[in-house]
Scaffold this motif. Sequence first.
Motif, short mmCIF file in Angstrom:
data_model
loop_
_atom_site.label_atom_id
_atom_site.label_comp_id
_atom_site.label_asym_id
_atom_site.label_seq_id
_atom_site.Cartn_x
_atom_site.Cartn_y
_atom_site.Cartn_z
N GLN A 13 1.08 -0.94 -0.01
CA GLN A 13 0.25 -0.08 0.40
C GLN A 13 0.93 1.50 0.23
O GLN A 13 1.87 1.18 0.74
CB GLN A 13 -1.22 -0.08 0.89
N ARG A 14 0.03 2.64 -0.68
CA ARG A 14 1.42 3.54 -0.50
C ARG A 14 1.70 4.08 1.13
O ARG A 14 0.99 3.70 1.74
CB ARG A 14 0.12 4.83 -1.23
N GLY A 15 2.46 4.45 0.86
CA GLY A 15 3.06 5.08 2.45
C GLY A 15 3.58 4.45 2.89
O GLY A 15 4.00 4.52 4.64
N THR A 16 3.19 3.02 3.23
CA THR A 16 4.34 1.68 3.69
C THR A 16 5.64 1.92 2.75
O THR A 16 6.17 2.44 2.28
CB THR A 16 3.41 0.27 3.62
N SER A 17 6.46 0.90 4.19
CA SER A 17 8.03 0.33 3.87
C SER A 17 8.08 -1.31 3.54
O SER A 17 7.79 -1.99 3.81
CB SER A 17 9.02 1.12 4.45
N LEU A 18 9.29 -1.51 2.16
CA LEU A 18 9.08 -3.14 2.48
C LEU A 18 10.82 -2.89 2.35
O LEU A 18 11.32 -1.90 1.54
CB LEU A 18 9.10 -3.37 0.87
N THR A 19 10.94 -4.06 3.11
CA THR A 19 13.03 -4.76 3.18
C THR A 19 12.65 -5.39 2.24
O THR A 19 12.66 -6.53 2.23
CB THR A 19 13.01 -4.26 4.46
N ILE A 20 13.76 -5.49 1.53
CA ILE A 20 14.12 -6.31 0.18
C ILE A 20 15.77 -7.13 1.11
O ILE A 20 16.73 -6.64 1.22
CB ILE A 20 14.22 -6.25 -1.39
N GLN A 21 15.50 -8.71 1.29
CA GLN A 21 16.65 -9.36 1.59
C GLN A 21 17.96 -9.76 -0.39
O GLN A 21 17.44 -9.89 -0.51
CB GLN A 21 17.00 -9.86 2.39
N CYS A 22 18.91 -9.85 0.79
CA CYS A 22 19.93 -10.29 -0.91
C CYS A 22 20.98 -10.95 -0.08
O CYS A 22 21.44 -10.58 1.11
CB CYS A 22 20.99 -8.77 -1.65
N GLN A 23 20.90 -12.04 -0.54
CA GLN A 23 22.08 -13.15 -0.05
C GLN A 23 23.23 -13.45 -1.31
O GLN A 23 22.21 -14.48 -1.98
CB GLN A 23 21.28 -14.01 0.91
N VAL A 24 24.60 -13.54 -1.06
CA VAL A 24 24.96 -14.13 -1.65
C VAL A 24 25.97 -15.65 -1.24
O VAL A 24 26.32 -15.48 0.14
CB VAL A 24 26.30 -13.23 -1.95
N THR B 41 28.14 -10.81 3.55
CA THR B 41 27.45 -12.06 2.50
C THR B 41 26.14 -11.74 2.38
O THR B 41 25.01 -12.15 1.30
CB THR B 41 27.30 -13.51 3.03
N PHE B 42 25.29 -10.70 2.79
CA PHE B 42 24.27 -10.18 2.90
C PHE B 42 23.95 -8.63 2.89
O PHE B 42 24.72 -7.67 3.16
CB PHE B 42 23.84 -10.53 4.59
N SER B 43 23.47 -8.49 2.02
CA SER B 43 22.61 -6.75 2.04
C SER B 43 20.98 -6.77 1.80
O SER B 43 20.06 -7.27 2.05
CB SER B 43 23.16 -5.91 0.92
N THR B 44 20.32 -5.78 2.48
CA THR B 44 18.83 -5.07 2.27
C THR B 44 18.88 -3.99 1.77
O THR B 44 19.98 -2.87 1.84
CB THR B 44 18.21 -4.98 3.95
N LEU B 45 17.69 -3.76 1.11
CA LEU B 45 17.57 -2.19 0.94
C LEU B 45 16.41 -1.95 0.85
O LEU B 45 15.22 -2.95 0.45
CB LEU B 45 17.27 -2.77 -0.95
N THR B 46 15.36 -0.89 1.36
CA THR B 46 14.83 -0.85 2.45
C THR B 46 13.82 0.40 1.47
O THR B 46 14.62 1.30 0.55
CB THR B 46 14.62 -0.15 2.97
N VAL B 47 12.82 0.25 0.59
CA VAL B 47 11.66 1.54 -0.15
C VAL B 47 10.64 1.78 1.53
O VAL B 47 9.69 1.53 1.40
CB VAL B 47 11.36 0.16 -1.12
N SER B 48 11.32 3.31 0.93
CA SER B 48 10.26 3.64 2.14
C SER B 48 9.35 4.31 1.24
O SER B 48 9.21 4.96 0.71
CB SER B 48 11.06 4.78 3.10
N ASN B 49 8.27 4.62 2.15
CA ASN B 49 7.24 5.79 2.30
C ASN B 49 6.79 5.19 0.49
O ASN B 49 6.89 6.19 -0.16
CB ASN B 49 8.05 7.37 2.65
N MET B 50 6.55 3.98 0.35
CA MET B 50 5.95 3.65 -1.18
C MET B 50 5.06 4.53 -2.09
O MET B 50 3.99 4.77 -1.27
CB MET B 50 5.88 2.32 -1.40
N SER B 51 5.36 4.67 -3.87
CA SER B 51 3.94 5.66 -4.19
C SER B 51 4.47 4.40 -5.45
O SER B 51 4.82 3.70 -5.67
CB SER B 51 4.54 6.64 -4.59
#
Lengths: 115, 111
Positions: A14-25, A74-84
């Motif tokens: 939903q608009r206005g929320t945040s999502l964190t994406i995980q990446c594992q190598v 071996t690990f990183s996260t990206l958060t997409v904040s306050n999504m539109s």
Amino acid sequence: SAVISQKPSRDICQRGTSLTIQCQVDSQVTMMFWYRQQPGQSLTLIATANQGSEATYESGFVIDKFPISRPNLTFSTLTVSNMSPEDSSIYLCSSGGITVRNEQFFGPGTRLTVL
Amino acid sequence: EDQVTQSPEALRLQEGESSSLNCSYTVSGLRGLFWYRQDPGKGPEFLFTLYSAGEEKEKERLKATLTKKESFLHITAPKPEDSATYLCAVRPGGSQGNLIFGKGTKLSVKP
């Protein structure tokens, strides 16, 4: 070659929320990169994530919108904040080797849809 | 400004009909030119890296070549399973290893 996994593979948010994406190598890598691929477009670099230091962002991308963590090699996260809805895209994690000359491999991507 | 241009945008071939995809680039201090294959809904799959003019690499029906201004991906006797989008990218000098991508060539091979 490096094997890269990402979680989640897709999400609808939903608009206005945040999502964190995980990446594992599956092996230690010096550099990790986050790219965005908008529908029908090619890949655009968001930021470069080095272990032990702050991420480096490309023009047009800011830390408040796309905070990144890199707690180990071996690990990183990206958060997409306050999504539109404009954030709807595929987000891809990529790894670089110990030397800059090494090949660069990509994860399967996270398909994000923002309503 | 570092830039990558791929042509054509789309290419339709009959099975067995050989052709080439083009990638022209302007970059300050090339530290590698990369070719990837991307299937719908998936991440790019690494194919080749070329580092210097005159270098060539082959993998099955694919052959990549590099000059000082462009790269070609030659597809010999393609099969329907070669259908995908082929992406070209360059690693500029002074970068931290990140790549600059072209928009890709969407290849369709009909049986």
